[in-house]
Write a protein that holds these residues in place. Structure first.
Motif, PDB file in Angstrom:
ATOM      1  N   GLN A 136      -1.919 -13.121  -1.810  1.00  0.00           N
ATOM      2  CA  GLN A 136      -1.307 -11.667  -1.361  1.00  0.00           C
ATOM      3  C   GLN A 136      -1.076 -11.063  -2.746  1.00  0.00           C
ATOM      4  O   GLN A 136      -0.021 -11.488  -3.450  1.00  0.00           O
ATOM      5  CB  GLN A 136      -0.057 -11.894  -0.450  1.00  0.00           C
ATOM      6  CG  GLN A 136       0.390 -10.188  -0.242  1.00  0.00           C
ATOM      7  CD  GLN A 136       1.510 -10.670   0.686  1.00  0.00           C
ATOM      8  OE1 GLN A 136       1.441 -11.055   2.029  1.00  0.00           O
ATOM      9  NE2 GLN A 136       2.615 -10.088   0.446  1.00  0.00           N
TER      10      GLN A 136
ATOM     11  N   PRO B  94       1.789  -4.284   5.664  1.00  0.00           N
ATOM     12  CA  PRO B  94       0.404  -5.253   5.527  1.00  0.00           C
ATOM     13  C   PRO B  94      -0.593  -4.714   5.133  1.00  0.00           C
ATOM     14  O   PRO B  94      -1.610  -5.364   4.344  1.00  0.00           O
ATOM     15  CB  PRO B  94       0.381  -5.694   7.189  1.00  0.00           C
ATOM     16  CG  PRO B  94       1.669  -5.567   7.594  1.00  0.00           C
ATOM     17  CD  PRO B  94       2.458  -4.184   6.901  1.00  0.00           C
ATOM     18  N   ASP B  95      -0.882  -3.257   5.219  1.00  0.00           N
ATOM     19  CA  ASP B  95      -2.076  -2.559   5.045  1.00  0.00           C
ATOM     20  C   ASP B  95      -2.054  -2.402   3.389  1.00  0.00           C
ATOM     21  O   ASP B  95      -3.335  -1.829   2.988  1.00  0.00           O
ATOM     22  CB  ASP B  95      -2.400  -1.141   5.770  1.00  0.00           C
ATOM     23  CG  ASP B  95      -2.714  -1.763   7.054  1.00  0.00           C
ATOM     24  OD1 ASP B  95      -3.147  -2.845   7.521  1.00  0.00           O
ATOM     25  OD2 ASP B  95      -2.458  -0.695   8.152  1.00  0.00           O
ATOM     26  N   ASP B  96      -1.164  -2.652   2.743  1.00  0.00           N
ATOM     27  CA  ASP B  96      -0.986  -2.111   1.546  1.00  0.00           C
ATOM     28  C   ASP B  96      -1.027  -3.396   0.507  1.00  0.00           C
ATOM     29  O   ASP B  96      -0.912  -3.215  -0.624  1.00  0.00           O
ATOM     30  CB  ASP B  96       0.296  -1.334   1.107  1.00  0.00           C
ATOM     31  CG  ASP B  96       0.476  -0.336   2.181  1.00  0.00           C
ATOM     32  OD1 ASP B  96      -0.355   0.514   2.118  1.00  0.00           O
ATOM     33  OD2 ASP B  96       1.550  -0.135   2.756  1.00  0.00           O
ATOM     34  N   TYR B  97      -1.531  -4.606   0.909  1.00  0.00           N
ATOM     35  CA  TYR B  97      -1.915  -5.744   0.219  1.00  0.00           C
ATOM     36  C   TYR B  97      -3.390  -6.295   0.561  1.00  0.00           C
ATOM     37  O   TYR B  97      -3.714  -6.101   1.602  1.00  0.00           O
ATOM     38  CB  TYR B  97      -0.919  -6.819   0.603  1.00  0.00           C
ATOM     39  CG  TYR B  97       0.484  -6.595   0.315  1.00  0.00           C
ATOM     40  CD1 TYR B  97       0.975  -7.096  -0.865  1.00  0.00           C
ATOM     41  CD2 TYR B  97       1.378  -5.803   1.309  1.00  0.00           C
ATOM     42  CE1 TYR B  97       2.428  -6.764  -1.337  1.00  0.00           C
ATOM     43  CE2 TYR B  97       2.767  -5.679   0.909  1.00  0.00           C
ATOM     44  CZ  TYR B  97       3.043  -6.274  -0.396  1.00  0.00           C
ATOM     45  OH  TYR B  97       4.546  -5.933  -0.662  1.00  0.00           O
ATOM     46  N   THR B  98      -3.782  -6.921  -0.577  1.00  0.00           N
ATOM     47  CA  THR B  98      -5.217  -7.787  -0.375  1.00  0.00           C
ATOM     48  C   THR B  98      -4.788  -9.063   0.017  1.00  0.00           C
ATOM     49  O   THR B  98      -3.649  -9.538  -0.419  1.00  0.00           O
ATOM     50  CB  THR B  98      -5.767  -7.534  -1.591  1.00  0.00           C
ATOM     51  OG1 THR B  98      -5.341  -8.215  -2.701  1.00  0.00           O
ATOM     52  CG2 THR B  98      -6.256  -6.467  -2.090  1.00  0.00           C
TER      53      THR B  98
ATOM     54  N   GLN C 177      -1.438   1.982  -3.357  1.00  0.00           N
ATOM     55  CA  GLN C 177      -1.382   2.315  -2.055  1.00  0.00           C
ATOM     56  C   GLN C 177      -0.046   1.919  -1.422  1.00  0.00           C
ATOM     57  O   GLN C 177       0.434   0.905  -1.864  1.00  0.00           O
ATOM     58  CB  GLN C 177      -2.360   1.449  -1.298  1.00  0.00           C
ATOM     59  CG  GLN C 177      -2.594   1.833   0.237  1.00  0.00           C
ATOM     60  CD  GLN C 177      -3.749   0.735   0.835  1.00  0.00           C
ATOM     61  OE1 GLN C 177      -4.896   0.995   0.094  1.00  0.00           O
ATOM     62  NE2 GLN C 177      -3.816   0.709   1.999  1.00  0.00           N
TER      63      GLN C 177
ATOM     64  N   ARG D 214       5.732  -0.767   1.236  1.00  0.00           N
ATOM     65  CA  ARG D 214       4.556  -1.346   1.344  1.00  0.00           C
ATOM     66  C   ARG D 214       4.581  -2.060   2.649  1.00  0.00           C
ATOM     67  O   ARG D 214       5.384  -2.752   3.094  1.00  0.00           O
ATOM     68  CB  ARG D 214       4.087  -2.267   0.240  1.00  0.00           C
ATOM     69  CG  ARG D 214       3.826  -1.740  -1.119  1.00  0.00           C
ATOM     70  CD  ARG D 214       3.288  -2.891  -2.088  1.00  0.00           C
ATOM     71  NE  ARG D 214       2.940  -2.220  -3.157  1.00  0.00           N
ATOM     72  CZ  ARG D 214       3.574  -2.290  -4.453  1.00  0.00           C
ATOM     73  NH1 ARG D 214       4.805  -2.800  -4.422  1.00  0.00           N
ATOM     74  NH2 ARG D 214       3.048  -1.658  -5.565  1.00  0.00           N
TER      75      ARG D 214
ATOM     76  N   TYR E 184      -3.065 -10.084   2.734  1.00  0.00           N
ATOM     77  CA  TYR E 184      -1.936  -9.941   2.990  1.00  0.00           C
ATOM     78  C   TYR E 184      -1.616 -11.296   4.055  1.00  0.00           C
ATOM     79  O   TYR E 184      -2.454 -11.740   4.886  1.00  0.00           O
ATOM     80  CB  TYR E 184      -1.571  -9.030   4.165  1.00  0.00           C
ATOM     81  CG  TYR E 184      -0.180  -8.905   4.722  1.00  0.00           C
ATOM     82  CD1 TYR E 184       0.961  -8.425   3.920  1.00  0.00           C
ATOM     83  CD2 TYR E 184      -0.015  -9.271   5.941  1.00  0.00           C
ATOM     84  CE1 TYR E 184       2.165  -8.321   4.249  1.00  0.00           C
ATOM     85  CE2 TYR E 184       1.472  -9.120   6.372  1.00  0.00           C
ATOM     86  CZ  TYR E 184       2.379  -8.807   5.478  1.00  0.00           C
ATOM     87  OH  TYR E 184       3.694  -8.757   5.961  1.00  0.00           O
TER      88      TYR E 184
ATOM     89  N   THR F 121       2.959   2.959   2.221  1.00  0.00           N
ATOM     90  CA  THR F 121       2.978   3.526   3.523  1.00  0.00           C
ATOM     91  C   THR F 121       4.110   4.520   3.415  1.00  0.00           C
ATOM     92  O   THR F 121       5.078   4.240   2.953  1.00  0.00           O
ATOM     93  CB  THR F 121       2.961   2.450   4.784  1.00  0.00           C
ATOM     94  OG1 THR F 121       2.000   1.498   4.678  1.00  0.00           O
ATOM     95  CG2 THR F 121       3.273   3.127   5.973  1.00  0.00           C
TER      96      THR F 121
END
Length: 195
Positions: free
Chosen positions: A151, A140-144, A157, A138, A146, A159
C-alpha cells in the motif's frame, strides 16, 4: 431556638427557566440570561459519567401546534428563585428536541395538550457535535494497492471532509498518517499537510 422547618432555604422553591437564544453559525450567545414565563419544569435528571444530564420543560399556555419561544440549539438553565443566583442553578444545557403531544380524550380520560422542550447538558454537545470542517485526509481511494503490504499513498490525492465527528485515536489506535501529503493543486498552492 432556631428550627430547621422554619428555614426558608429548606422549603420548596419556585423553579425559574432562563435562556439564551442562539444566533449565527457557529452559534453565538448573548452574555445575559433572559427569564421566560409561563413555563414549568417537568423533570431534571442528573447523570454521572459520559451520559448527559437531561431536563424537560413545558409551556402550559401553548397549544400543541404553537411554536415554543425556546428553539433547538438555545441554551437554557433551570434555577431556584433563591436570591444568590450562582448558588441556585440546578441545570444548564441546550434545547435538543421538541416534545409535542395531544389527545382528544376518551370516556375514561380527559384530553390534553403538551408543548415541551427536552434539554441536555454540555456532555451532549461534546458527544454529538465537534465537527471538523475542511479536513483533508486519506481514505482507501487515496492509496495504490490499498489493504496490502505494498500500500502506497498517492502523492497528490486526498479526500476532503466537509464535516465529521472529532475522534482522536479511535478505539485507542493512532489515526495520524505518518506520510506527508503535498497538495499541488493551485487551490492549495502547494501547502503541505501532515495527516
Amino acid at each position: 431556638m432556631f428550627e430547621d422547618k422554619k428555614n426558608i432555604a429548606r422549603k420548596a422553591q419556585l423553579a425559574v427557566v432562563d435562556y439564551k437564544s442562539a444566533s449565527g453559525s457557529p452559534p453565538t450567545y448573548p452574555s445575559l440570561w433572559t427569564s421566560i414565563w409561563p413555563v414549568k419544569v417537568d423533570q431534571v435528571t442528573i447523570n454521572a459519567g459520559a451520559k448527559p444530564s437531561t431536563a424537560t420543560i413545558w409551556f402550559p399556555s401553548l397549544r400543541w401546534h404553537q411554536i415554543a419561544p425556546i428553539k433547538k440549539g438555545d441554551m437554557l438553565r433551570i434555577r431556584t428563585d433563591h436570591p444568590h443566583v450562582a448558588q441556585s442553578v440546578i441545570f444548564t444545557g441546550f434545547a435538543t428536541a421538541d416534545l409535542v403531544e395531544s389527545s382528544g380524550g376518551s370516556d375514561q380520560s380527559a384530553g390534553y395538550e403538551r408543548n415541551a422542550i427536552i434539554a441536555q447538558d454540555f456532555r451532549w454537545l461534546l458527544a454529538a457535535t465537534n465537527p471538523i470542517y475542511g479536513q483533508v485526509t486519506r481514505g482507501p481511494d487515496d492509496y495504490t494497492d490499498y489493504g496490502t503490504s505494498e500500500q502506497t499513498p498517492i502523492p497528490v490525492q486526498a479526500t476532503f471532509l466537509s464535516g465529521r465527528r472529532a475522534i482522536f485515536n479511535e478505539n485507542g489506535k493512532p489515526n495520524c498518517d505518518a506520510v506527508e501529503l503535498v497538495m499541488t493543486d493551485p487551490l492549495y498552492e502547494s501547502y503541505q499537510f501532515e495527516i
